[in-house]
Scaffold this active site. Structure first.
Site, PDB file in Angstrom:
ATOM      1  N   TYR A  49       4.648   4.929  11.413  1.00 37.18           N
ATOM      2  CA  TYR A  49       4.954   3.504  11.598  1.00 37.18           C
ATOM      3  C   TYR A  49       5.772   2.883  10.467  1.00 37.18           C
ATOM      4  CZ  TYR A  49       0.643   3.188   8.775  1.00 37.18           C
ATOM      5  OH  TYR A  49      -0.317   3.355   7.807  1.00 37.18           O
ATOM      6  N   HIS A  84      -3.285   4.441   4.925  1.00 39.10           N
ATOM      7  CA  HIS A  84      -4.403   3.505   5.073  1.00 39.10           C
ATOM      8  C   HIS A  84      -5.690   4.150   4.582  1.00 39.10           C
ATOM      9  CE1 HIS A  84      -6.947   0.386   6.773  1.00 39.10           C
ATOM     10  NE2 HIS A  84      -7.618   1.311   7.432  1.00 39.10           N
ATOM     11  N   ARG A  90       0.857  -1.187   0.000  1.00 36.53           N
ATOM     12  CA  ARG A  90       0.000   0.000   0.000  1.00 36.53           C
ATOM     13  C   ARG A  90       0.890   1.232   0.000  1.00 36.53           C
ATOM     14  NH1 ARG A  90      -1.168   2.604   4.629  1.00 36.53           N
ATOM     15  NH2 ARG A  90      -1.102   0.748   5.942  1.00 36.53           N
TER      16      ARG A  90
END
Length: 362
Positions: A265, A256, A252
């Protein structure tokens, strides 16, 4: 039954044919269509992200980087087959032939689903993780019992495999031989949770073996192998061969959703490494290198993608029809007392808001 140790691929990141010969390369017309759909899907995805920043969408989960998984899987479906997508599979829905504005209806927040599932043989986009897997298996098993020539493709993320619903779906499908293919788009992250904190299995495809299902591991940025493996698995399912789990390893690229900050992260180097494995660049390099596409054809595809984006922009400028009371109209054939109570509370709130608006001086 065990998946391969490394992801299978037909076209490598440089656009060259790999040494793997376990599946034939799809014919040129399929490869060109895979590329065309990925270009259109990427442009649609960028446009949807822009609409979110403009406040036209409530939320949008980008598909950037995962186009080969979604498009390879959808183009492998037969005319009578069904698709069960997740919230991140808007590009899959577009590829399925669903109107792009109808694709965005759920993410706009104006209706449960903007399209007719029966017309497109496509379940509503699923936001709760893995619940669509159970719906897919239920439909597939019903088709099997009726003797219908139908297979079902269910799209899942790596995070969905951590849910109990996924394991119930795998087990039910295996025991009853349901004609369903589980396509796991393993993009490495369940929001901010990396794969190594979700599973200790060698791969997610290995999980299939515990249920007696074949597992397949493929390069999820190679649209050709995704198409070939899913196509074969769907044919096997229609022929009574039961379910298959296909894990497509991808990434990805974007956040998100627009509400997420991925810099908290993961680092930029990881993202940059995956950008170099871009599925569109890979397919384009192969097509060019083998004389299957030229500059004029590429310009035509890009112009078509811009036309799709322009149409979405224009149509999304119009105010949407919103009727909050309709929330309760299609939950049960006969409303429960709780639903009637909730509907009455909402009606009272809307009436009170309307009275307040009328009292405000012009």
């Amino acid at each position: 039954m065990l998946p391969s140790p490394q992801p299978l691929g037909l076209i490598d990141p440089d656009g060259k044919r790999t040494a793997y010969r376990g599946h034939p390369l799809p014919p040129p017309e399929v490869l060109r269509e895979l590329h065309r759909r990925m270009v259109i899907g990427r442009r649609f995805d960028r446009q949807a992200g822009a609409l979110t920043r403009q406040g036209r969408l409530a939320v949008y989960p980008s598909s950037h980087g995962q186009e080969a998984c979604q498009i390879g899987g959808v183009l492998a479906l037969g005319p009578g087959d069904w698709l069960f997508p997740t919230y991140r599979d808007s590009v899959a829905l577009l590829t399925r032939g669903i109107d792009p504005v109808e694709v965005l209806t759920l993410l706009r927040g104006s209706w449960h689903s903007g399209y007719d599932p029966y017309r497109y043989k496509t379940g509503p986009q699923c936001t709760p993780l893995a619940t669509n897997a159970l719906h897919a298996v239920g439909l597939a098993d019903a088709a099997r019992r009726r003797g219908d020539d139908v297979a079902v493709l269910v799209l899942m993320g790596d995070g969905a495999t951590s849910e109990g619903d996924a394991h119930e779906a795998f087990n039910f499908a295996a025991v009853y031989g349901a004609p369903v293919v589980f396509l796991i788009q393993n993009n490495g992250w369940a929001i901010s949770v990396p794969l190594e904190k979700q599973s200790k299995a060698p791969t997610l495809a290995h999980k299939a073996v515990g249920y007696g299902i074949p597992g397949r591991l493929v390069d999820g940025n190679d649209a050709a192998i995704v198409y070939a493996v899913v196509h074969d698995a769907l044919e096997k399912a229609r022929g009574g061969g039961g379910p298959t789990v296909v894990e497509a390893v991808t990434y990805r690229i974007e956040a998100h959703t627009n509400a997420d900050d991925p810099t908290r992260y993961r680092d930029d180097e990881e993202v940059a490494a995956w950008r170099r494995r871009d599925p569109i660049d890979r397919m384009e390099a192969y097509l060019r290198g083998n004389g299957l596409i030229d500059d004029a054809a590429l310009d035509g595809v890009r112009a078509e993608a811009e036309e799709v984006a322009a149409g979405v922009r224009e149509r999304m400028r119009a105010d949407d029809h919103v009727a909050p009371a309709e929330l309760f109209a299609h939950v049960y054939a006969e409303q429960t007392p709780q639903l009637r109570e909730q509907a009455a509370l909402l009606a009272a709130e809307l009436a009170a808001d309307a009275d307040v608006d009328q009292e405000v001086p012009a």
